[in-house]
Design a protein around this motif. Structure first.
Motif, PDB file in Angstrom:
ATOM      1  N   LYS A  74      44.985  41.335  33.602  1.00 42.08           N
ATOM      2  CA  LYS A  74      45.131  40.151  33.573  1.00 42.08           C
ATOM      3  C   LYS A  74      44.436  39.265  34.433  1.00 42.08           C
ATOM      4  CE  LYS A  74      49.183  39.736  33.197  1.00 42.08           C
ATOM      5  NZ  LYS A  74      49.172  38.604  34.458  1.00 42.08           N
ATOM      6  N   SER A  75      45.447  39.228  35.597  1.00 47.63           N
ATOM      7  CA  SER A  75      44.950  38.314  36.568  1.00 47.63           C
ATOM      8  C   SER A  75      43.567  38.754  36.892  1.00 47.63           C
ATOM      9  CB  SER A  75      45.592  38.796  38.253  1.00 47.63           C
ATOM     10  OG  SER A  75      47.215  39.140  38.121  1.00 47.63           O
ATOM     11  N   THR A  76      42.750  40.102  36.898  1.00 50.14           N
ATOM     12  CA  THR A  76      41.119  40.119  36.771  1.00 50.14           C
ATOM     13  C   THR A  76      40.459  39.184  35.521  1.00 50.14           C
ATOM     14  OG1 THR A  76      42.017  42.001  37.435  1.00 50.14           O
ATOM     15  CG2 THR A  76      39.589  41.806  36.402  1.00 50.14           C
ATOM     16  N   ASP A 298      34.693  48.169  34.944  1.00 48.43           N
ATOM     17  CA  ASP A 298      33.760  47.792  36.003  1.00 48.43           C
ATOM     18  C   ASP A 298      34.707  48.963  37.092  1.00 48.43           C
ATOM     19  OD1 ASP A 298      32.324  47.226  37.944  1.00 48.43           O
ATOM     20  OD2 ASP A 298      31.540  45.247  37.014  1.00 48.43           O
TER      21      ASP A 298
HETATM   22  N1  ADP Z   1      37.320  45.221  33.716  1.00 48.59           N
HETATM   23  C1  ADP Z   1      37.968  46.069  34.837  1.00 48.59           C
HETATM   24  N2  ADP Z   1      37.412  47.417  34.720  1.00 48.59           N
HETATM   25  C2  ADP Z   1      38.330  48.454  35.985  1.00 48.59           C
HETATM   26  N3  ADP Z   1      39.081  48.101  36.863  1.00 48.59           N
HETATM   27  C3  ADP Z   1      40.008  47.049  36.042  1.00 48.59           C
HETATM   28  C4  ADP Z   1      39.174  46.262  35.252  1.00 48.59           C
HETATM   29  N4  ADP Z   1      40.225  44.862  35.396  1.00 48.59           N
HETATM   30  C5  ADP Z   1      41.234  45.262  36.200  1.00 48.59           C
HETATM   31  N5  ADP Z   1      40.953  46.455  36.611  1.00 48.59           N
HETATM   32  C6  ADP Z   1      41.768  46.890  38.184  1.00 48.59           C
HETATM   33  O1  ADP Z   1      42.714  46.675  37.636  1.00 48.59           O
HETATM   34  C7  ADP Z   1      43.935  46.442  38.068  1.00 48.59           C
HETATM   35  C8  ADP Z   1      44.919  45.984  37.463  1.00 48.59           C
HETATM   36  O2  ADP Z   1      44.180  44.792  37.475  1.00 48.59           O
HETATM   37  P1  ADP Z   1      45.369  42.848  37.708  1.00 48.59           P
HETATM   38  O3  ADP Z   1      44.327  41.934  37.122  1.00 48.59           O
HETATM   39  O4  ADP Z   1      46.177  42.880  38.734  1.00 48.59           O
HETATM   40  O5  ADP Z   1      46.029  43.593  36.470  1.00 48.59           O
HETATM   41  P2  ADP Z   1      47.474  42.942  35.518  1.00 48.59           P
HETATM   42  O6  ADP Z   1      47.342  41.503  36.614  1.00 48.59           O
HETATM   43  O7  ADP Z   1      47.285  42.448  34.324  1.00 48.59           O
HETATM   44  O8  ADP Z   1      48.672  43.168  36.245  1.00 48.59           O
HETATM   45  C9  ADP Z   1      43.220  46.324  39.436  1.00 48.59           C
HETATM   46  O9  ADP Z   1      43.388  46.904  40.150  1.00 48.59           O
HETATM   47  C10 ADP Z   1      41.721  45.363  38.489  1.00 48.59           C
HETATM   48  O10 ADP Z   1      40.803  45.885  40.131  1.00 48.59           O
END
Ligand code: ADP
Ligand code: MG
Ligand code: ZN
Lengths: 350, 116
Positions: A74-76, A298
């Motif tokens: 989500k944050s990503t 990715d």
């Molecule tokens: N498209 C993607 N491919 C690979 N890794 C990803 C991808 N999107 C997110 N991640 C990884 O997954 C993990 C969780 O992502 P994050 O954005 O913090 O999730 P949330 O906010 O939903 O908890 C992080 O380590 C991030 O780098």
């Protein structure tokens, strides 16, 4: 404000003799400490409400980003949307109120940043591509200290983050929430006028999809339109070279054999469905909400550390950046469609 | 109010407005009543205590009778503009429904910020 974690913020008290909210019954009655406190509170609430109203006009679009469960990216995605919008020349703000793990700053090279308060106003940090950031992480003692927020304090902090931040004029404000149906989205939806809607992030796995169905229900209960569903970590693309037009075979994640033919230049690529692909789209169709697109798996999507860099910044022409740009287009189109259907159909005013 | 109840039609009469809901029910709100229940941060606290509240009621009752300008907010609320008195409040449909049914839209609770 009492119970507020942002102690630097001291609301100005109403001047003595100013309109007394208790109706000026007795000229010489000095308010008790309790009354004084109540008056101050009402006054700062009023001031905040006014700036919130103002904010409704100064920020053209407000997008909430939610997911049914944590770890789906989500944050990503929220950070990627903000960067992608900024790449198109928009002025963008990113509000990270995911208290369960406010990691947006680290994705924008702002790890370790603390809240900047001057004259009772909060100033956002400026990350890559000029994205303005406010994060719950700015309130932590250190980035690795987990915080346990008591309900009212947490919601008070969020209201301050909405009413007391000097965002200036923004084209878009993207808001990253904790996963699931927490209080935060309700607080924001009640405090911020004219939210364009909610983007729901999911992965192709069944569990995540189930949760994203709940998120759609949650959006409906908040009366916030669903902009659509984004499927993250959807397939991993591998590349290679062979002889021109040569057919090669690759073993997929479930041991299936995939045959690929290289192009004239001998390049080939194939997208492997790490999780079953297409679930996000099926869910979207089932729930009758728009499907906004897929983001590839990715592994380097964020280059880690406090000076983290998102793939969109590191490789603006890369596969992930292109996928984000197309999702941004879908979001913009959806926002416009929602507006059109609101102004034409729906409520009849005579 | 049920989650899926939507406002489908609003007709402004001289001293009240008629609301038609998606379940087919129709009811009315007199303008002074609407103005008394303004959810903004200035009007909200004025309903918190009985004495204040009575005074506020007298005030809204004495405002000139006029039809407001109605601006939809998102797909969930309405904003009313008046030539006199307060025009700040954003009324969620649920709130309008409560007001129309003669219920206390604040649920009897004192004003809290953001509770529309
Ligand atoms: N498209 C993607 N491919 C690979 N890794 C990803 C991808 N999107 C997110 N991640 C990884 O997954 C993990 C969780 O992502 P994050 O954005 O913090 O999730 P949330 O906010 O939903 O908890 C992080 O380590 C991030 O780098
Ligand atoms: Mg997160
Ligand atoms: Zn008001």
């Amino acid at each position: 404000m009492t119970g507020s974690p942002i102690t630097q913020h001291t609301p100005k008290s109403p001047k003595e003799g100013d309109e007394n909210p208790s109706g000026e019954k007795e000229e010489d009655a000095t308010p008790t400490a309790d009354q004084q406190r109540q008056m101050e509170q009402a006054f700062s609430q009023m001031k905040r409400k006014m700036t919130i109203q103002e904010m409704g006009d100064k920020i053209k679009h407000k997008i909430m980003v939610l997911s049914g469960k944590g770890g789906v990216g989500k944050s990503t995605v929220a950070t990627g949307l903000a960067l992608s919008l900024a790449n198109q020349g928009n002025t963008v703000g990113l509000l990270d109120i995911d208290i369960t793990g406010p990691n947006v700053p680290k994705m924008l090279g702002l790890g370790g940043h603390r809240l900047n308060v001057e004259g009772g106003r909060i100033f956002p940090a400026v990350g890559q591509r000029g994205v303005k950031v406010i994060s719950m992480a700015f309130l932590l003692e250190s980035d690795d200290t987990p915080v346990v927020w008591r309900g009212p304090i947490k919601l008070g902090a969020i209201q301050q983050f909405i009413g007391d931040v000097e965002w200036g004029e923004l084209d878009y404000l993207v808001i990253d929430f904790p996963p699931g149906s927490s209080d935060e989205p309700l607080t924001v939806a009640q405090s911020l006028p004219n939210i364009d809607g909610m983007v729901i992030v999911t992965t192709p796995q069944e569990v995540a999809l189930l949760d994203s169905r709940k998120s759609v229900g949650f959006a409906n209960s908040l009366k916030v339109p669903v902009i659509g569903i984004v499927e993250n970590m959807s397939g991993y693309t591998i590349h290679g070279t062979a002889q021109a037009n040569q057919t090669i075979s690759v073993t997929g994640p479930t041991n299936e054999i995939i045959e690929i033919t290289a192009n004239e230049a001998g390049d080939w690529s194939v997208t492997l469905d790490i999780f079953k692909q297409g679930g996000g789209q099926t869910t979207a169709e089932e729930m009758d909400v728009p499907f906004l697109g897929r983001l590839p798996f990715d592994p380097g999507v964020i280059r880690g550390g406090d000076d983290g860099v998102h793939r969109i910044v590191a490789q603006p022409e890369g596969e992930s950046a292109i996928a984000f740009a197309s999702i941004v287009e879908a979001i913009k189109k959806q926002i416009k469609d929602n507006k059109d259907s609101q102004s034409s159909g729906g409520l009849e005013i005579i | 109010m049920s989650e899926n109840l939507n406002l489908v039609k609003l007709e402004r009469m001289n001293s009240e407005m008629e609301l038609t809901w998606s379940d087919g029910s129709i009811n009315t709100i007199a303008y002074p009543t609407l103005r008394f229940w303004c959810p903004c941060a200035k009007c909200g606290p004025r309903r918190d205590e009985e004495e204040l509240s009575n005074q506020f009621q007298v005030e809204v009752d004495s405002l000139p009778t006029e039809k407001p300008i109605v601006n939809p907010v998102g797909g969930y609320a309405l904003h009313f503009e008046w030539s006199d008195g307060c025009s700040s409040g954003i009324f969620r449909f649920e709130r309008l429904h409560d007001i129309a049914l003669g219920e206390n839209p604040d649920g009897g609770k004192p004003y809290t910020h953001g509770a529309w």
